[in-house]
Write a protein that holds these residues in place. Sequence first.
Motif, PDB file in Angstrom:
ATOM      1  N   VAL A 107      -8.148   7.053  11.274  1.00 24.84           N
ATOM      2  CA  VAL A 107      -7.620   6.865   9.922  1.00 24.84           C
ATOM      3  C   VAL A 107      -8.725   7.184   8.925  1.00 24.84           C
ATOM      4  CG1 VAL A 107      -6.580   5.262   8.285  1.00 24.84           C
ATOM      5  CG2 VAL A 107      -6.027   5.087  10.717  1.00 24.84           C
ATOM      6  N   VAL A 109     -10.760   6.993   5.819  1.00 25.17           N
ATOM      7  CA  VAL A 109     -10.945   5.873   4.885  1.00 25.17           C
ATOM      8  C   VAL A 109     -10.592   6.273   3.454  1.00 25.17           C
ATOM      9  CG1 VAL A 109     -12.611   4.239   3.933  1.00 25.17           C
ATOM     10  CG2 VAL A 109     -12.709   4.838   6.345  1.00 25.17           C
ATOM     11  N   THR A 111      -8.511   8.835   2.322  1.00 29.79           N
ATOM     12  CA  THR A 111      -7.119   9.212   2.075  1.00 29.79           C
ATOM     13  C   THR A 111      -6.122   8.275   2.744  1.00 29.79           C
ATOM     14  OG1 THR A 111      -7.022  10.663   4.014  1.00 29.79           O
ATOM     15  CG2 THR A 111      -7.823  11.626   1.951  1.00 29.79           C
ATOM     16  N   GLU A 112      -6.599   7.470   3.712  1.00 31.39           N
ATOM     17  CA  GLU A 112      -5.758   6.586   4.518  1.00 31.39           C
ATOM     18  C   GLU A 112      -4.715   7.357   5.323  1.00 31.39           C
ATOM     19  OE1 GLU A 112      -4.228   3.219   2.428  1.00 31.39           O
ATOM     20  OE2 GLU A 112      -6.160   2.682   1.554  1.00 31.39           O
ATOM     21  N   LYS A 113      -4.991   8.639   5.565  1.00 32.50           N
ATOM     22  CA  LYS A 113      -4.126   9.456   6.414  1.00 32.50           C
ATOM     23  C   LYS A 113      -4.592   9.364   7.861  1.00 32.50           C
ATOM     24  CE  LYS A 113      -2.037  11.332   2.778  1.00 32.50           C
ATOM     25  NZ  LYS A 113      -0.629  11.049   2.427  1.00 32.50           N
ATOM     26  N   ASN A 165       1.160   9.390   7.287  1.00 30.69           N
ATOM     27  CA  ASN A 165       1.282   8.116   6.565  1.00 30.69           C
ATOM     28  C   ASN A 165       1.797   6.981   7.438  1.00 30.69           C
ATOM     29  OD1 ASN A 165       0.504   9.083   3.866  1.00 30.69           O
ATOM     30  ND2 ASN A 165       2.366  10.310   4.029  1.00 30.69           N
ATOM     31  N   GLU A 480      -9.944  -3.923  10.408  1.00 31.14           N
ATOM     32  CA  GLU A 480      -9.213  -3.904   9.142  1.00 31.14           C
ATOM     33  C   GLU A 480      -9.966  -4.719   8.102  1.00 31.14           C
ATOM     34  OE1 GLU A 480      -5.295  -5.275   9.889  1.00 31.14           O
ATOM     35  OE2 GLU A 480      -4.697  -3.510  11.040  1.00 31.14           O
ATOM     36  N   SER A 483      -6.345  -4.217   3.345  1.00 27.71           N
ATOM     37  CA  SER A 483      -5.285  -3.306   3.780  1.00 27.71           C
ATOM     38  C   SER A 483      -5.832  -2.009   4.348  1.00 27.71           C
ATOM     39  CB  SER A 483      -4.357  -2.982   2.598  1.00 27.71           C
ATOM     40  OG  SER A 483      -5.094  -2.333   1.573  1.00 27.71           O
ATOM     41  N   LYS A 484      -7.143  -1.869   4.372  1.00 25.99           N
ATOM     42  CA  LYS A 484      -7.751  -0.622   4.860  1.00 25.99           C
ATOM     43  C   LYS A 484      -8.103  -0.715   6.336  1.00 25.99           C
ATOM     44  CE  LYS A 484      -9.769   1.554   0.760  1.00 25.99           C
ATOM     45  NZ  LYS A 484      -9.039   2.822   0.964  1.00 25.99           N
ATOM     46  N   GLU A 485      -7.844   0.375   7.049  1.00 25.16           N
ATOM     47  CA  GLU A 485      -8.246   0.494   8.440  1.00 25.16           C
ATOM     48  C   GLU A 485      -9.508   1.350   8.520  1.00 25.16           C
ATOM     49  OE1 GLU A 485      -5.212   1.607  11.270  1.00 25.16           O
ATOM     50  OE2 GLU A 485      -3.640   0.953   9.895  1.00 25.16           O
TER      51      GLU A 485
END
Length: 558
Positions: A107, A109, A111-113, A165, A480, A483-485
Amino acid sequence: MGSGRDKRKKAKERKDGPVVGVGTVKTEKKTAKNEAKKERRADKRLEGDEDDIDALLARMAIEEKAKKGSLEVSTDVEPPGPRVSASFQPYITPRGSFLFLFGGEYVDVSTEKVNVYKDLYRFDVDKRKWSKIDSPNGPPPRSAHQAVIVKNTMLVFGGEFTSPNQERFHHYKDLWRLDLTTWEWDCLPAKGGPSARSGHRMVLQPLKNRVLLFGGFYDTGREVKYYNDLWELNLESMKWTSLGPAAGATALWPSPRSGCGMAVVGDTLWVFGGYSKAKDDEDPDLEHGKTMEDIWACNTTTCQWERVKKVGMAPGARASFALSAHAHPKAGPRAFVFGGVSDNEAKGGEDLSSEFHNDLYTFNFERRRWFAAELRPPADAKGKKAGTAEQADKLAAMTSDKNSALYRAAVKIQASYRGYKVRKAYIAYRIGGVVSELLYSPATFGLDLSSLNMPKPRARIGALMAVVANTLWLLGGTVEIGSKEITLDDMWCLDAVKLDGWQLIRENTVGEELLKKAAEDSESEWEEASGDEDGSDDSDDSEEEREKAKKKSGPSKK
Protein backbone atom coordinates in the motif's frame (compact mmCIF):
# COMPACT_ATOMS: atom_id res chain seq x y z
CA MET A 1 -20.67 -12.09 -56.26
CA GLY A 2 -18.40 -11.95 -53.30
CA SER A 3 -18.95 -15.63 -52.63
CA GLY A 4 -18.00 -16.54 -56.19
CA ARG A 5 -14.87 -14.43 -55.92
CA ASP A 6 -13.79 -16.30 -52.77
CA LYS A 7 -14.38 -19.60 -54.53
CA ARG A 8 -12.29 -18.57 -57.52
CA LYS A 9 -9.49 -17.43 -55.20
CA LYS A 10 -9.48 -20.76 -53.36
CA ALA A 11 -9.55 -22.64 -56.65
CA LYS A 12 -6.48 -20.73 -57.80
CA GLU A 13 -4.66 -21.60 -54.55
CA ARG A 14 -5.48 -25.27 -55.01
CA LYS A 15 -4.08 -25.11 -58.56
CA ASP A 16 -0.94 -23.07 -57.86
CA GLY A 17 -0.48 -23.98 -54.19
CA PRO A 18 -0.66 -21.51 -51.26
CA VAL A 19 1.70 -18.55 -51.16
CA VAL A 20 4.32 -19.41 -48.53
CA GLY A 21 4.15 -17.25 -45.39
CA VAL A 22 1.17 -15.17 -46.42
CA GLY A 23 -1.30 -16.98 -44.16
CA THR A 24 1.01 -16.74 -41.16
CA VAL A 25 1.56 -13.02 -41.67
CA LYS A 26 -2.16 -12.38 -42.02
CA THR A 27 -2.88 -14.37 -38.85
CA GLU A 28 -0.26 -12.44 -36.90
CA LYS A 29 -1.64 -9.11 -38.13
CA LYS A 30 -5.17 -10.12 -37.21
CA THR A 31 -4.08 -11.32 -33.78
CA ALA A 32 -2.17 -8.08 -33.12
CA LYS A 33 -5.19 -6.06 -34.25
CA ASN A 34 -7.49 -7.97 -31.90
CA GLU A 35 -5.08 -7.62 -28.98
CA ALA A 36 -4.82 -3.86 -29.60
CA LYS A 37 -8.60 -3.67 -29.66
CA LYS A 38 -8.84 -5.54 -26.35
CA GLU A 39 -6.26 -3.23 -24.80
CA ARG A 40 -8.17 -0.12 -25.96
CA ARG A 41 -11.36 -1.52 -24.46
CA ALA A 42 -9.64 -2.27 -21.15
CA ASP A 43 -8.06 1.19 -21.02
CA LYS A 44 -11.39 2.84 -21.79
CA ARG A 45 -13.08 0.92 -18.98
CA LEU A 46 -10.31 1.86 -16.55
CA GLU A 47 -10.63 5.55 -17.43
CA GLY A 48 -14.09 5.54 -15.89
CA ASP A 49 -13.34 3.12 -13.06
CA GLU A 50 -9.80 2.31 -11.97
CA ASP A 51 -11.21 -0.44 -9.74
CA ASP A 52 -12.71 -2.34 -12.70
CA ILE A 53 -11.03 -5.61 -11.79
CA ASP A 54 -11.89 -7.42 -15.01
CA ALA A 55 -10.36 -4.63 -17.10
CA LEU A 56 -7.24 -4.61 -14.90
CA LEU A 57 -6.74 -8.35 -15.28
CA ALA A 58 -7.40 -8.18 -19.03
CA ARG A 59 -4.83 -5.45 -19.53
CA MET A 60 -2.22 -7.34 -17.48
CA ALA A 61 -2.81 -10.48 -19.52
CA ILE A 62 -2.32 -8.51 -22.73
CA GLU A 63 0.88 -6.92 -21.43
CA GLU A 64 2.24 -10.30 -20.36
CA LYS A 65 1.45 -11.81 -23.75
CA ALA A 66 3.06 -8.89 -25.57
CA LYS A 67 6.34 -9.31 -23.68
CA LYS A 68 7.31 -12.60 -25.30
CA GLY A 69 10.32 -12.30 -23.07
CA SER A 70 12.94 -14.86 -22.26
CA LEU A 71 14.19 -15.94 -18.87
CA GLU A 72 16.25 -13.35 -17.01
CA VAL A 73 18.01 -14.05 -13.71
CA SER A 74 19.58 -11.01 -12.03
CA THR A 75 21.99 -11.66 -9.18
CA ASP A 76 23.03 -9.45 -6.28
CA VAL A 77 20.03 -7.13 -6.71
CA GLU A 78 18.41 -4.70 -4.31
CA PRO A 79 16.14 -6.37 -1.71
CA PRO A 80 12.42 -6.63 -2.53
CA GLY A 81 10.34 -3.55 -1.86
CA PRO A 82 7.86 -3.35 1.02
CA ARG A 83 5.26 -6.08 0.96
CA VAL A 84 2.81 -8.14 2.94
CA SER A 85 0.96 -11.42 2.41
CA ALA A 86 3.58 -12.91 0.08
CA SER A 87 4.84 -16.49 0.18
CA PHE A 88 8.26 -17.05 1.78
CA GLN A 89 9.55 -20.61 1.50
CA PRO A 90 12.88 -22.25 2.48
CA TYR A 91 14.75 -24.34 -0.08
CA ILE A 92 17.69 -26.44 1.11
CA THR A 93 20.08 -27.89 -1.48
CA PRO A 94 23.66 -29.27 -1.49
CA ARG A 95 24.67 -25.99 -3.16
CA GLY A 96 23.28 -23.83 -0.38
CA SER A 97 20.21 -22.67 1.53
CA PHE A 98 17.72 -20.23 0.04
CA LEU A 99 14.42 -18.48 0.70
CA PHE A 100 11.98 -17.92 -2.16
CA LEU A 101 9.65 -14.92 -2.07
CA PHE A 102 6.74 -14.69 -4.50
CA GLY A 103 3.98 -12.10 -4.95
CA GLY A 104 2.45 -10.08 -2.14
CA GLU A 105 1.11 -6.54 -2.05
CA TYR A 106 2.08 -3.03 -1.00
CA VAL A 107 0.00 0.00 0.00
CA ASP A 108 1.57 3.26 -1.18
CA VAL A 109 1.65 5.60 1.83
CA SER A 110 1.27 8.77 -0.27
CA THR A 111 -1.59 7.64 -2.53
CA GLU A 112 -3.05 4.83 -0.38
CA LYS A 113 -3.30 2.76 -3.57
CA VAL A 114 -2.63 -0.98 -3.49
CA ASN A 115 0.01 -2.53 -5.73
CA VAL A 116 -0.07 -6.32 -6.18
CA TYR A 117 3.10 -8.17 -7.19
CA LYS A 118 3.95 -11.21 -9.28
CA ASP A 119 7.73 -11.02 -8.94
CA LEU A 120 9.94 -13.85 -7.76
CA TYR A 121 13.02 -13.38 -5.55
CA ARG A 122 15.58 -15.78 -4.15
CA PHE A 123 17.53 -14.97 -0.97
CA ASP A 124 20.86 -16.73 -0.44
CA VAL A 125 20.93 -17.32 3.30
CA ASP A 126 24.68 -17.92 3.50
CA LYS A 127 25.73 -14.94 1.36
CA ARG A 128 22.78 -12.77 2.43
CA LYS A 129 22.22 -11.62 -1.13
CA TRP A 130 19.09 -11.39 -3.28
CA SER A 131 18.50 -12.56 -6.85
CA LYS A 132 15.48 -11.77 -9.01
CA ILE A 133 14.07 -14.29 -11.46
CA ASP A 134 11.98 -12.89 -14.31
CA SER A 135 10.41 -15.95 -15.89
CA PRO A 136 7.75 -15.65 -18.65
CA ASN A 137 4.30 -17.24 -18.58
CA GLY A 138 4.03 -17.16 -14.79
CA PRO A 139 1.03 -16.60 -12.50
CA PRO A 140 -0.73 -13.21 -12.57
CA PRO A 141 -0.16 -10.84 -9.61
CA ARG A 142 -1.54 -12.05 -6.29
CA SER A 143 -1.29 -11.86 -2.53
CA ALA A 144 -2.59 -13.96 0.38
CA HIS A 145 -1.83 -17.09 -1.63
CA GLN A 146 0.10 -20.09 -0.34
CA ALA A 147 3.20 -21.88 -1.59
CA VAL A 148 5.17 -24.99 -0.68
CA ILE A 149 8.44 -26.35 -2.05
CA VAL A 150 8.59 -30.04 -2.94
CA LYS A 151 11.99 -31.34 -4.03
CA ASN A 152 12.92 -29.08 -6.96
CA THR A 153 9.51 -27.50 -7.55
CA MET A 154 7.45 -24.77 -5.92
CA LEU A 155 3.66 -25.08 -5.89
CA VAL A 156 1.46 -21.97 -5.61
CA PHE A 157 -2.29 -22.07 -5.00
CA GLY A 158 -5.00 -19.41 -4.87
CA GLY A 159 -4.69 -15.91 -3.51
CA GLU A 160 -6.31 -12.66 -4.53
CA PHE A 161 -5.86 -9.64 -6.75
CA THR A 162 -6.98 -6.37 -5.15
CA SER A 163 -8.08 -3.26 -7.06
CA PRO A 164 -6.11 -0.05 -6.34
CA ASN A 165 -8.68 1.33 -3.87
CA GLN A 166 -9.43 -2.05 -2.26
CA GLU A 167 -12.98 -1.83 -3.58
CA ARG A 168 -12.99 -5.13 -5.46
CA PHE A 169 -11.23 -8.46 -5.23
CA HIS A 170 -10.58 -11.33 -7.59
CA HIS A 171 -9.86 -14.67 -5.94
CA TYR A 172 -7.90 -17.39 -7.70
CA LYS A 173 -8.30 -21.16 -7.59
CA ASP A 174 -5.43 -21.97 -9.92
CA LEU A 175 -2.50 -24.24 -9.09
CA TRP A 176 0.91 -23.30 -10.48
CA ARG A 177 4.18 -25.21 -10.54
CA LEU A 178 7.64 -23.67 -10.86
CA ASP A 179 10.63 -25.81 -11.79
CA LEU A 180 13.45 -24.49 -9.61
CA THR A 181 16.10 -25.85 -11.99
CA THR A 182 14.79 -24.36 -15.25
CA TRP A 183 12.58 -21.54 -13.83
CA GLU A 184 9.70 -22.63 -16.03
CA TRP A 185 6.12 -22.09 -14.85
CA ASP A 186 3.15 -24.22 -15.79
CA CYS A 187 -0.48 -24.02 -14.68
CA LEU A 188 -1.86 -27.39 -13.57
CA PRO A 189 -5.47 -28.54 -13.97
CA ALA A 190 -7.59 -27.40 -11.03
CA LYS A 191 -10.76 -29.37 -11.77
CA GLY A 192 -12.31 -30.83 -8.64
CA GLY A 193 -10.06 -28.84 -6.31
CA PRO A 194 -10.70 -26.17 -3.66
CA SER A 195 -12.85 -23.20 -4.63
CA ALA A 196 -11.33 -19.77 -5.26
CA ARG A 197 -10.02 -18.24 -2.03
CA SER A 198 -7.30 -16.36 -0.21
CA GLY A 199 -6.13 -16.23 3.38
CA HIS A 200 -6.01 -20.04 3.47
CA ARG A 201 -3.09 -22.10 4.78
CA MET A 202 -1.17 -24.85 2.99
CA VAL A 203 1.59 -27.16 4.27
CA LEU A 204 3.62 -30.08 2.98
CA GLN A 205 3.22 -33.45 4.70
CA PRO A 206 6.31 -35.45 3.66
CA LEU A 207 5.15 -38.52 5.60
CA LYS A 208 2.30 -39.05 3.13
CA ASN A 209 3.76 -37.28 0.09
CA ARG A 210 0.96 -34.76 -0.08
CA VAL A 211 0.03 -31.14 0.48
CA LEU A 212 -2.75 -30.18 2.94
CA LEU A 213 -4.88 -27.03 2.56
CA PHE A 214 -7.30 -25.56 5.10
CA GLY A 215 -9.67 -22.60 5.41
CA GLY A 216 -9.53 -19.17 3.77
CA PHE A 217 -12.17 -16.71 2.60
CA TYR A 218 -13.90 -15.48 -0.56
CA ASP A 219 -15.10 -11.89 -1.01
CA THR A 220 -17.80 -11.19 -3.61
CA GLY A 221 -17.93 -7.48 -2.83
CA ARG A 222 -21.37 -7.96 -1.27
CA GLU A 223 -20.52 -10.60 1.29
CA VAL A 224 -17.55 -12.52 2.57
CA LYS A 225 -17.59 -16.28 2.98
CA TYR A 226 -15.17 -18.09 5.28
CA TYR A 227 -14.12 -21.71 4.85
CA ASN A 228 -13.13 -24.58 7.12
CA ASP A 229 -12.74 -27.29 4.49
CA LEU A 230 -9.66 -29.53 4.43
CA TRP A 231 -8.09 -30.70 1.17
CA GLU A 232 -5.19 -32.89 0.13
CA LEU A 233 -3.12 -32.64 -3.04
CA ASN A 234 -1.57 -35.99 -3.96
CA LEU A 235 1.95 -35.23 -5.21
CA GLU A 236 2.05 -38.28 -7.47
CA SER A 237 -1.22 -37.80 -9.32
CA MET A 238 -1.36 -34.02 -8.70
CA LYS A 239 -5.08 -34.36 -7.98
CA TRP A 240 -7.12 -32.76 -5.20
CA THR A 241 -9.29 -34.70 -2.75
CA SER A 242 -11.68 -33.21 -0.19
CA LEU A 243 -11.14 -34.51 3.35
CA GLY A 244 -14.20 -32.80 4.83
CA PRO A 245 -16.22 -31.68 6.53
CA ALA A 246 -18.96 -33.73 4.92
CA ALA A 247 -22.33 -32.06 4.46
CA GLY A 248 -24.44 -32.45 7.59
CA ALA A 249 -21.59 -33.98 9.56
CA THR A 250 -21.66 -33.50 13.33
CA ALA A 251 -18.08 -34.49 14.13
CA LEU A 252 -15.88 -32.04 16.00
CA TRP A 253 -14.32 -29.65 13.47
CA PRO A 254 -12.70 -26.18 13.55
CA SER A 255 -15.00 -23.31 12.63
CA PRO A 256 -14.50 -21.39 9.32
CA ARG A 257 -11.59 -18.95 9.39
CA SER A 258 -8.79 -17.24 7.53
CA GLY A 259 -5.48 -15.83 8.70
CA CYS A 260 -4.81 -18.76 11.02
CA GLY A 261 -1.53 -20.58 11.67
CA MET A 262 -0.95 -24.13 10.47
CA ALA A 263 1.78 -26.74 10.76
CA VAL A 264 2.12 -30.49 10.30
CA VAL A 265 4.26 -32.70 12.52
CA GLY A 266 4.36 -36.36 11.57
CA ASP A 267 0.77 -37.55 11.29
CA THR A 268 -0.78 -34.55 13.06
CA LEU A 269 -2.03 -31.32 11.50
CA TRP A 270 -2.20 -28.30 13.81
CA VAL A 271 -4.34 -25.18 13.41
CA PHE A 272 -3.98 -22.06 15.59
CA GLY A 273 -6.25 -19.01 15.90
CA GLY A 274 -7.52 -17.05 12.91
CA TYR A 275 -10.31 -14.67 11.99
CA SER A 276 -13.89 -14.75 10.68
CA LYS A 277 -16.96 -12.56 10.39
CA ALA A 278 -20.60 -13.29 11.12
CA LYS A 279 -23.85 -11.37 10.56
CA ASP A 280 -25.46 -9.67 13.54
CA ASP A 281 -28.48 -11.56 14.88
CA GLU A 282 -30.66 -8.44 14.86
CA ASP A 283 -29.14 -6.16 12.21
CA PRO A 284 -28.37 -7.98 8.91
CA ASP A 285 -26.33 -4.99 7.69
CA LEU A 286 -23.96 -5.31 10.63
CA GLU A 287 -21.13 -7.85 10.81
CA HIS A 288 -19.06 -8.87 13.78
CA GLY A 289 -15.44 -9.83 13.35
CA LYS A 290 -13.92 -12.44 15.62
CA THR A 291 -10.28 -13.20 16.29
CA MET A 292 -9.73 -16.69 17.67
CA GLU A 293 -7.38 -18.26 20.19
CA ASP A 294 -8.28 -21.93 19.85
CA ILE A 295 -5.87 -24.75 18.99
CA TRP A 296 -6.85 -27.81 16.96
CA ALA A 297 -5.04 -31.07 16.21
CA CYS A 298 -6.11 -33.39 13.40
CA ASN A 299 -5.10 -37.01 13.06
CA THR A 300 -4.49 -37.05 9.31
CA THR A 301 -4.98 -40.81 9.07
CA THR A 302 -8.49 -40.86 10.58
CA CYS A 303 -9.22 -37.17 9.82
CA GLN A 304 -10.53 -36.71 13.37
CA TRP A 305 -10.11 -33.30 15.00
CA GLU A 306 -9.40 -32.60 18.66
CA ARG A 307 -9.59 -29.24 20.38
CA VAL A 308 -6.39 -28.82 22.39
CA LYS A 309 -6.43 -27.17 25.80
CA LYS A 310 -4.28 -24.06 26.15
CA VAL A 311 -1.44 -24.76 28.56
CA GLY A 312 1.46 -22.52 29.53
CA MET A 313 2.12 -18.89 28.62
CA ALA A 314 -0.10 -18.73 25.53
CA PRO A 315 -0.76 -15.78 23.21
CA GLY A 316 -4.20 -14.21 23.27
CA ALA A 317 -6.70 -14.31 20.42
CA ARG A 318 -5.16 -13.11 17.18
CA ALA A 319 -5.02 -13.51 13.42
CA SER A 320 -2.61 -12.78 10.56
CA PHE A 321 0.39 -13.76 12.68
CA ALA A 322 3.46 -15.49 11.29
CA LEU A 323 4.06 -19.14 12.19
CA SER A 324 7.04 -21.34 11.35
CA ALA A 325 7.93 -24.83 12.51
CA HIS A 326 11.41 -25.58 13.88
CA ALA A 327 13.05 -28.87 14.90
CA HIS A 328 14.90 -27.94 18.09
CA PRO A 329 17.90 -30.25 18.64
CA LYS A 330 16.89 -30.93 22.28
CA ALA A 331 13.32 -29.72 22.86
CA GLY A 332 11.97 -31.40 19.72
CA PRO A 333 9.55 -29.99 17.15
CA ARG A 334 8.00 -26.65 17.97
CA ALA A 335 6.36 -23.67 16.30
CA PHE A 336 7.42 -20.03 16.47
CA VAL A 337 4.54 -17.53 16.48
CA PHE A 338 5.21 -13.83 15.92
CA GLY A 339 2.99 -10.75 15.80
CA GLY A 340 -0.57 -10.65 14.50
CA VAL A 341 -3.58 -8.55 15.39
CA SER A 342 -6.41 -8.68 17.93
CA ASP A 343 -9.66 -6.83 17.23
CA ASN A 344 -11.78 -5.21 19.91
CA GLU A 345 -15.34 -4.17 19.13
CA ALA A 346 -17.37 -1.42 20.81
CA LYS A 347 -20.83 0.10 20.33
CA GLY A 348 -22.29 -3.16 19.11
CA GLY A 349 -19.65 -3.63 16.47
CA GLU A 350 -19.85 -0.13 14.95
CA ASP A 351 -16.44 0.81 16.32
CA LEU A 352 -13.44 -1.42 15.89
CA SER A 353 -9.97 -0.99 17.31
CA SER A 354 -7.09 -3.28 16.52
CA GLU A 355 -4.06 -4.09 18.62
CA PHE A 356 -0.96 -5.17 16.74
CA HIS A 357 1.57 -7.46 18.40
CA ASN A 358 5.33 -8.00 18.21
CA ASP A 359 5.66 -10.71 20.85
CA LEU A 360 7.26 -14.07 20.12
CA TYR A 361 5.97 -17.41 21.41
CA THR A 362 6.87 -21.05 20.95
CA PHE A 363 4.55 -24.04 21.03
CA ASN A 364 6.04 -27.43 21.87
CA PHE A 365 4.14 -30.01 19.81
CA GLU A 366 5.09 -33.01 21.96
CA ARG A 367 4.28 -31.36 25.30
CA ARG A 368 1.36 -29.39 23.84
CA ARG A 369 2.49 -26.38 25.80
CA TRP A 370 3.04 -22.68 25.05
CA PHE A 371 6.12 -20.72 26.09
CA ALA A 372 6.94 -17.05 25.85
CA ALA A 373 10.17 -16.93 23.85
CA GLU A 374 12.47 -15.29 26.36
CA LEU A 375 15.28 -13.50 24.55
CA ARG A 376 18.58 -13.40 26.42
CA PRO A 377 21.33 -10.87 25.75
CA PRO A 378 24.58 -12.57 24.70
CA ALA A 379 26.65 -13.24 27.81
CA ASP A 380 30.19 -11.86 27.70
CA ALA A 381 31.35 -13.35 30.98
CA LYS A 382 30.71 -16.39 33.16
CA GLY A 383 29.69 -14.19 36.07
CA LYS A 384 26.99 -12.57 34.00
CA LYS A 385 25.58 -15.95 33.04
CA ALA A 386 25.53 -17.06 36.66
CA GLY A 387 23.78 -13.88 37.74
CA THR A 388 21.09 -14.37 35.12
CA ALA A 389 20.52 -17.93 36.33
CA GLU A 390 20.16 -16.74 39.93
CA GLN A 391 17.60 -14.13 38.87
CA ALA A 392 15.64 -16.73 36.93
CA ASP A 393 15.59 -19.01 39.98
CA LYS A 394 14.38 -16.14 42.14
CA LEU A 395 11.56 -15.32 39.75
CA ALA A 396 10.57 -18.99 39.54
CA ALA A 397 10.36 -19.22 43.33
CA MET A 398 8.25 -16.07 43.54
CA THR A 399 5.74 -17.33 40.98
CA SER A 400 5.69 -21.01 41.91
CA ASP A 401 2.26 -20.73 43.51
CA LYS A 402 -0.07 -20.43 40.52
CA ASN A 403 -2.99 -19.59 42.79
CA SER A 404 -1.27 -16.57 44.29
CA ALA A 405 -2.41 -13.05 43.46
CA LEU A 406 1.11 -12.30 42.22
CA TYR A 407 1.06 -15.07 39.64
CA ARG A 408 -2.49 -14.47 38.43
CA ALA A 409 -2.10 -10.72 38.09
CA ALA A 410 1.28 -10.87 36.37
CA VAL A 411 0.13 -13.47 33.86
CA LYS A 412 -3.15 -11.69 33.17
CA ILE A 413 -1.56 -8.32 32.54
CA GLN A 414 1.51 -9.48 30.68
CA ALA A 415 -0.47 -11.85 28.44
CA SER A 416 -3.28 -9.42 27.61
CA TYR A 417 -1.72 -5.98 27.48
CA ARG A 418 1.19 -4.37 25.68
CA GLY A 419 3.02 -1.04 25.86
CA TYR A 420 1.31 1.84 27.59
CA LYS A 421 -1.82 -0.27 28.07
CA VAL A 422 0.02 -2.16 30.80
CA ARG A 423 -0.06 1.00 32.91
CA LYS A 424 -3.79 1.33 32.29
CA ALA A 425 -4.25 -2.28 33.34
CA TYR A 426 -2.53 -1.62 36.67
CA ILE A 427 -5.13 1.04 37.37
CA ALA A 428 -8.07 -1.00 36.10
CA TYR A 429 -7.11 -4.01 38.24
CA ARG A 430 -6.16 -1.73 41.19
CA ILE A 431 -3.05 -3.76 41.79
CA GLY A 432 -0.83 -2.75 44.67
CA GLY A 433 1.70 -4.13 47.09
CA VAL A 434 4.24 -6.67 45.94
CA VAL A 435 2.53 -7.27 42.58
CA SER A 436 2.69 -3.63 41.64
CA GLU A 437 6.30 -3.37 42.77
CA LEU A 438 7.31 -6.43 40.77
CA LEU A 439 5.73 -5.15 37.58
CA TYR A 440 6.75 -1.52 38.01
CA SER A 441 10.21 -2.05 39.52
CA PRO A 442 11.55 -5.51 38.67
CA ALA A 443 15.09 -4.46 39.58
CA THR A 444 13.99 -4.20 43.22
CA PHE A 445 13.54 -7.97 43.16
CA GLY A 446 16.83 -8.63 41.41
CA LEU A 447 15.30 -9.25 37.99
CA ASP A 448 17.39 -8.34 34.96
CA LEU A 449 15.03 -7.15 32.25
CA SER A 450 17.73 -5.72 29.99
CA SER A 451 16.37 -7.89 27.21
CA LEU A 452 13.40 -5.53 27.02
CA ASN A 453 15.73 -2.87 25.62
CA MET A 454 17.15 -5.15 22.95
CA PRO A 455 16.22 -4.24 19.37
CA LYS A 456 13.29 -6.20 17.96
CA PRO A 457 10.81 -5.99 15.09
CA ARG A 458 7.90 -3.61 15.60
CA ALA A 459 4.35 -4.92 15.85
CA ARG A 460 2.82 -5.99 12.53
CA ILE A 461 0.53 -8.37 10.67
CA GLY A 462 1.14 -10.49 7.61
CA ALA A 463 4.89 -10.71 8.14
CA LEU A 464 6.88 -13.23 6.12
CA MET A 465 8.66 -15.73 8.36
CA ALA A 466 10.59 -18.95 7.78
CA VAL A 467 13.15 -21.14 9.53
CA VAL A 468 16.31 -22.30 7.76
CA ALA A 469 18.38 -24.73 9.85
CA ASN A 470 18.46 -22.97 13.25
CA THR A 471 17.84 -19.41 12.06
CA LEU A 472 14.48 -17.67 12.06
CA TRP A 473 14.03 -15.07 9.28
CA LEU A 474 11.43 -12.28 9.31
CA LEU A 475 10.58 -9.83 6.52
CA GLY A 476 7.98 -7.12 5.89
CA GLY A 477 4.38 -7.01 7.04
CA THR A 478 1.88 -4.22 7.67
CA VAL A 479 1.10 -1.87 10.53
CA GLU A 480 -1.81 0.58 10.75
CA ILE A 481 -1.43 4.14 11.99
CA GLY A 482 -4.92 5.58 12.31
CA SER A 483 -6.52 4.94 8.93
CA LYS A 484 -3.21 4.58 7.10
CA GLU A 485 -1.60 1.26 6.25
CA ILE A 486 2.18 1.16 6.23
CA THR A 487 3.75 -1.79 4.46
CA LEU A 488 7.19 -2.56 5.88
CA ASP A 489 10.39 -3.79 4.20
CA ASP A 490 12.72 -4.40 7.15
CA MET A 491 14.40 -7.79 7.59
CA TRP A 492 15.47 -9.56 10.80
CA CYS A 493 16.95 -12.86 11.89
CA LEU A 494 17.13 -14.72 15.20
CA ASP A 495 19.08 -17.74 16.38
CA ALA A 496 16.22 -20.17 17.05
CA VAL A 497 18.24 -22.16 19.60
CA LYS A 498 20.16 -19.52 21.54
CA LEU A 499 17.41 -16.86 21.35
CA ASP A 500 20.14 -14.31 22.00
CA GLY A 501 18.36 -11.38 20.39
CA TRP A 502 17.03 -10.24 17.04
CA GLN A 503 19.57 -9.10 14.47
CA LEU A 504 18.54 -6.32 12.10
CA ILE A 505 19.55 -7.20 8.53
CA ARG A 506 17.87 -4.28 6.78
CA GLU A 507 16.19 -1.21 8.24
CA ASN A 508 12.67 -0.23 7.26
CA THR A 509 12.50 2.53 4.63
CA VAL A 510 8.75 3.22 4.51
CA GLY A 511 6.60 5.53 6.63
CA GLU A 512 9.20 6.13 9.34
CA GLU A 513 7.96 9.65 10.06
CA LEU A 514 4.42 8.39 10.66
CA LEU A 515 5.70 5.54 12.81
CA LYS A 516 7.87 7.89 14.88
CA LYS A 517 4.96 10.28 15.48
CA ALA A 518 2.70 7.38 16.49
CA ALA A 519 5.33 6.21 18.99
CA GLU A 520 5.53 9.72 20.49
CA ASP A 521 1.73 9.92 20.77
CA SER A 522 1.68 6.51 22.44
CA GLU A 523 4.31 7.67 24.94
CA SER A 524 2.19 10.72 25.79
CA GLU A 525 -0.87 8.54 26.42
CA TRP A 526 1.28 6.28 28.61
CA GLU A 527 2.33 9.22 30.78
CA GLU A 528 -1.27 10.43 31.04
CA ALA A 529 -2.45 6.96 32.09
CA SER A 530 0.34 6.68 34.66
CA GLY A 531 -0.70 9.93 36.27
CA ASP A 532 -4.39 9.08 36.34
CA GLU A 533 -4.92 8.18 39.98
CA ASP A 534 -8.69 7.93 39.91
CA GLY A 535 -8.64 4.94 37.59
CA SER A 536 -10.39 6.72 34.74
CA ASP A 537 -9.69 5.60 31.21
CA ASP A 538 -9.57 7.48 27.94
CA SER A 539 -13.33 8.06 27.78
CA ASP A 540 -12.73 11.82 27.62
CA ASP A 541 -10.89 11.52 24.33
CA SER A 542 -12.24 13.76 21.61
CA GLU A 543 -14.44 12.39 18.86
CA GLU A 544 -11.60 13.03 16.45
CA GLU A 545 -9.18 10.92 18.48
CA ARG A 546 -11.67 8.06 18.73
CA GLU A 547 -12.21 8.23 15.00
CA LYS A 548 -8.44 8.07 14.41
CA ALA A 549 -8.25 5.01 16.63
CA LYS A 550 -10.72 3.07 14.51
CA LYS A 551 -9.11 0.48 12.32
CA LYS A 552 -10.32 -0.49 8.92
CA SER A 553 -11.59 -4.06 9.19
CA GLY A 554 -11.18 -5.29 5.64
CA PRO A 555 -11.93 -8.88 4.80
CA SER A 556 -8.25 -9.62 4.60
CA LYS A 557 -6.99 -11.05 7.89
CA LYS A 558 -4.83 -13.00 5.52
